[in-house]
Write an enzyme that holds these catalytic residues in place. Structure first.
Site, PDB file in Angstrom:
ATOM      1  N   ASP A 165     -10.279   7.685   2.761  1.00 30.83           N
ATOM      2  CA  ASP A 165      -9.661   6.817   1.750  1.00 30.83           C
ATOM      3  C   ASP A 165     -10.465   5.523   1.616  1.00 30.83           C
ATOM      4  O   ASP A 165      -9.909   4.427   1.639  1.00 30.83           O
ATOM      5  CB  ASP A 165      -8.211   6.521   2.127  1.00 30.83           C
ATOM      6  N   LYS A 187       2.094  -4.094   8.984  1.00 34.31           N
ATOM      7  CA  LYS A 187       2.336  -3.098   7.949  1.00 34.31           C
ATOM      8  C   LYS A 187       3.652  -2.385   8.275  1.00 34.31           C
ATOM      9  O   LYS A 187       3.795  -1.772   9.327  1.00 34.31           O
ATOM     10  CB  LYS A 187       1.183  -2.091   7.905  1.00 34.31           C
ATOM     11  N   GLY A 246       0.817  -1.208   0.000  1.00 36.78           N
ATOM     12  CA  GLY A 246       0.000   0.000   0.000  1.00 36.78           C
ATOM     13  C   GLY A 246       0.846   1.250   0.000  1.00 36.78           C
ATOM     14  O   GLY A 246       2.075   1.200  -0.161  1.00 36.78           O
ATOM     15  N   GLY A 247       0.186   2.406   0.183  1.00 35.44           N
ATOM     16  CA  GLY A 247       0.886   3.672   0.185  1.00 35.44           C
ATOM     17  C   GLY A 247       1.882   3.790   1.323  1.00 35.44           C
ATOM     18  O   GLY A 247       2.889   4.473   1.214  1.00 35.44           O
ATOM     19  N   PHE A 248       1.614   3.117   2.443  1.00 35.33           N
ATOM     20  CA  PHE A 248       2.503   3.184   3.604  1.00 35.33           C
ATOM     21  C   PHE A 248       3.699   2.255   3.437  1.00 35.33           C
ATOM     22  O   PHE A 248       4.800   2.557   3.879  1.00 35.33           O
ATOM     23  CB  PHE A 248       1.708   2.815   4.860  1.00 35.33           C
ATOM     24  N   GLY A 249       3.477   1.129   2.798  1.00 36.99           N
ATOM     25  CA  GLY A 249       4.546   0.158   2.604  1.00 36.99           C
ATOM     26  C   GLY A 249       3.991  -1.244   2.425  1.00 36.99           C
ATOM     27  O   GLY A 249       2.806  -1.427   2.155  1.00 36.99           O
ATOM     28  N   LYS A 250       4.838  -2.251   2.610  1.00 35.75           N
ATOM     29  CA  LYS A 250       4.425  -3.640   2.440  1.00 35.75           C
ATOM     30  C   LYS A 250       3.696  -4.144   3.682  1.00 35.75           C
ATOM     31  O   LYS A 250       3.964  -3.707   4.800  1.00 35.75           O
ATOM     32  CB  LYS A 250       5.636  -4.531   2.157  1.00 35.75           C
TER      33      LYS A 250
END
Length: 719
Positions: free
Chosen positions: A549, A450, A430-434
């Site tokens: 979101d 996350k 995602g936008g934050f990371g894996k």
């Protein structure tokens, strides 16, 4: 997404019709393009030898006004030339100019004539040859009117006036009644679209004595030492004869209409007849324009009331210049490390805006990197704990309540849970990371972890927001946060493990195969579960929480197919909301972003409702919210589904795997609900509680039909 970078003076030569007034719009999206740092962009723009902008910084202007993008609109007077020269000039060799879009539209020459100057007795000014900049254009008391609904093809946008109301009372909003009609007897249609005159803001119930004790007031910030043209639009569709509603008009505490010259809309034009008044005022040191309406006590009208339908404010060129100074940043913005993520608009905003607005706006972290030791893996994150980063110390930036409600994991525990973040355990990105599948408590508890990506645009603020939000929320249809890890430059969030993944995977992810396809009843129940989670966010917590979101990848499914809303990194709480909205830079995802939020940058819970409407059509059609590979009119699922529904062709878009199982009444109820969610005006959208009720009713209709055994929605191959 694209910009032309201009390193030295450059001129566009645009063909025009002689003796014609033109509207010129310049579009700026201040971002870092290639090797060019947007903070180094300062430039001057001239058109027809009029200076439009001088030493202009789109970056500073956008940040100071919390805008994700800028549109500068000018009205250029007729000339004898057949070419308009538009010149961009960087301020120095160390700076550059840029432009994302240029729009040039011919307009009727009768748009401007003379204005009544305020403060000068019986003085009028001829502005037929004036160069003007549009600063404000408001549909007073009405909803947003987009460019497609403007008259004469001028592409104007009319915004709601609520953000500019300055009086203690906002008055009342009124609209034309069924059977009534606006009569364009006095003005041409191109002056304003009919929707402007079909709604208005008035002071309140007729005859209230309280109306005599306050003014209906709007306040606008402007540049000092310019003359401003204030155009006020009127159409009294409630009164039927003169002397029923008469009121005074004050601009910056000076009388524009008053005493024996007070304004009587019906007496001036007639009942239901639009007209407008142009006033001019020179603003000196005070950089505000205050517009006030007050019932006329001198005229003794039948009702103590005032009314306004529309409002426009234009800056007039002085000494062949319209340029003002760059706005000053507030102390908070000047000191803040701002990372602004602007979402692209889907739905009714149209694909051209989807392609134009996105990515990172401002990143001022370079200056701070030299003030803090770098993280071990090269991340530029600002550490939550300060420089020590001790695994045993509590975060200085998290509330004690959040820390008390969450477990604090060490980095070694995170590595042990994920086999040192082994790629085989990755279950999403995602936008934050894996996102990794893991196990804690000696392998007894499955979790999803996350892990932050230092190159991601979502950083410390989203990390903190997620913890602060979810630590205090517990609901069956919200993903539960177990704890967090923040150590040695790493940021991890630990959640309950959702065994069946995201909703999107089960709609059109080919990797799932036939076993991954959801039945129509399952889809309905999942939508209902997600709606319950969002309804709780909007109404069940101490303050309204706006998710910001909502999309199918943020709706997760547990091993019992129960839906849970996830990912609260962009969420906003309504603790400081005024008038039900909060001003904020635009954030969101392609295809799901509320067009009204995108335009006004005023966030409400109805923005979540819009996004959920896109999700509903995604569930029904098993198509992505945006698919650039399709023809232009089909790229946005929201736009295409709405068009098909209005044309009676929605059944053509329904996922073939479920088409024969959907009952007609259920489909109609479901589609009507999705359509209402996607209304261009947030005021016209239902609340999430109403959405939930309608979805539960749709499920009831489906179950009743199932019991009766009748299949209603079938393909008609004869058509």
């Amino acid at each position: 997404m694209d910009a032309r970078i201009i390193l030295s003076e450059a001129t566009y030569k645009l063909p025009i019709q002689p003796n014609t007034r033109y509207v010129l719009r310049l579009y700026f999206y201040p971002s870092d393009y290639l090797r060019y740092n947007i903070s180094s962009s300062y430039f001057t723009v001239t058109a027809a030898k009029i200076t439009l902008l001088r030493n202009f910084s789109a970056s500073i202007t956008a940040r100071a006004t919390t805008q994700a993008y800028l549109i500068k609109e000018y009205s250029l007077p007729p000339s004898n030339s057949d070419t308009l020269e538009l010149t961009f000039k960087p301020e120095s060799k160390a700076t550059f100019a840029f432009i994302n879009g240029i729009e040039l539209i011919p307009t009727p020459n009768g748009m401007f004539d003379t204005v009544q100057m305020i403060g000068l007795m019986s003085s009028e000014m001829d502005i037929t040859g004036a160069s003007l900049e549009t600063l404000f254009r408001l549909n007073v008391g009405g909803s947003l009117i987009g460019p497609k609904n403007d008259t004469a093809g001028m592409g104007r946008t009319w915004y709601n006036d609520m953000p500019y109301i300055y009086s203690g009372s906002v008055g009342v909003v009124t609209s034309i009644k069924k059977g009534q009609h606006v009569k364009y007897d006095r003005i041409p249609h191109y002056i304003a679209p009919i929707q402007v005159y079909e709604s208005a803001r008035a002071m309140g119930p007729d005859g209230l004595e309280v109306n005599s004790k306050y003014n209906l007031t709007w306040k606008f910030s402007v540049d000092p030492n310019f003359t401003y043209v204030i155009r006020m639009h009127f159409c009294d569709f409630l009164m039927t004869r003169p002397n029923q509603r008469i009121f005074d008009i004050y601009i910056n505490n000076q009388t524009a209409q008053g005493d024996d010259n007070a304004l009587d809309p019906v007496g001036t034009a007639g009942a239901g007849v639009p007209f407008y008044k142009d006033y001019g005022i020179f603003v000196r040191g005070k950089a505000d324009i205050l517009i006030e309406l007050h019932p006329s006590m001198f005229s003794q009208p039948e009702f103590l009331d005032a009314i306004l339908n529309g409002l426009e404010i234009f800056k007039m060129a002085a000494s062949r210049s319209l340029a003002g100074r760059n706005p000053e940043l507030s102390s908070m913005l000047a000191a803040d490390n701002m990372i602004v993520i602007a979402g692209a608009a889907g739905g009714a905003v149209g694909f051209c805006l989807v392609a134009a607005i996105l990515i990172v706006l401002v990143n001022r972290q370079n200056r701070r990197r030299n003030q803090r030791p770098p993280c071990p893996h090269g991340s530029s994150w600002l550490p939550l704990r300060g420089s020590s980063m001790s695994s045993n110390s509590d975060s200085n930036h998290l509330s004690s309540l959040a820390q008390g409600l969450c477990r604090h994991f060490t980095l070694s525990e995170m590595k042990r849970a994920t086999q040192s973040f082994h790629e085989s355990n990755v279950i999403g990105i995602g936008g934050f990371g894996k996102v990794y599948k893991g196990a804690i408590d000696e392998g007894l508890t499955k979790v999803a972890i996350k892990r932050s990506n230092p190159q991601s645009e979502q950083g410390v603020n989203e990390f903190k927001t997620e913890i602060e939000m979810l630590s205090k929320l517990r609901h069956k249809h919200l993903v539960s946060l177990i704890g967090f890890c923040e150590e040695e430059g790493e940021m991890c969030l630990v959640y309950d493990y959702m065994a069946l993944g995201t909703l999107r995977e089960h709609l059109y992810d080919s990797r799932k195969g036939p076993m991954g396809m959801l039945s129509w009843k399952q889809r309905l129940e999942i939508c209902i579960g997600a709606a319950r989670g969002l309804h709780y966010l909007h109404t069940g917590a101490q303050y309204t929480i706006i998710h910001r979101d909502v999309k199918t990848t943020n709706i997760l499914l547990d091993d019992k197919w129960s839906a849970k809303v996830s990912d609260f990194g962009l969420s906003k709480t309504g603790a400081n909301m005024e008038n039900g909205a909060v001003s904020t830079v635009v954030k969101g995802s392609f295809g799901y972003l509320d067009p009204e939020y995108f335009r006004r940058q005023q966030l409400t819970e109805k923005s979540d409702v819009y996004s959920f409407g896109v999700v509903l059509f995604e569930v029904l059609c098993a198509k992505p919210a945006l698919d650039p590979s399709l023809p232009k009119e089909q790229v946005s699922l929201a736009d295409w589904a709405l068009q098909c529904k209005r044309e009676g062709r929605l059944v053509e878009l329904v996922d073939p795997h479920i088409k024969e199982d959907i009952k007609e009444e259920c489909l109609n109820k479901f589609a009507d609900t999705a359509e209402k969610c996607l209304n261009d005006s947030g005021l016209e959208r239902p609340g999430m509680g109403d959405v939930l009720w309608n979805l539960e009713f749709a499920l009831q209709l489906q179950q009743e039909e199932d019991q009766e055994g009748g299949r209603i929605c079938e393909r008609d191959d004869s058509k």
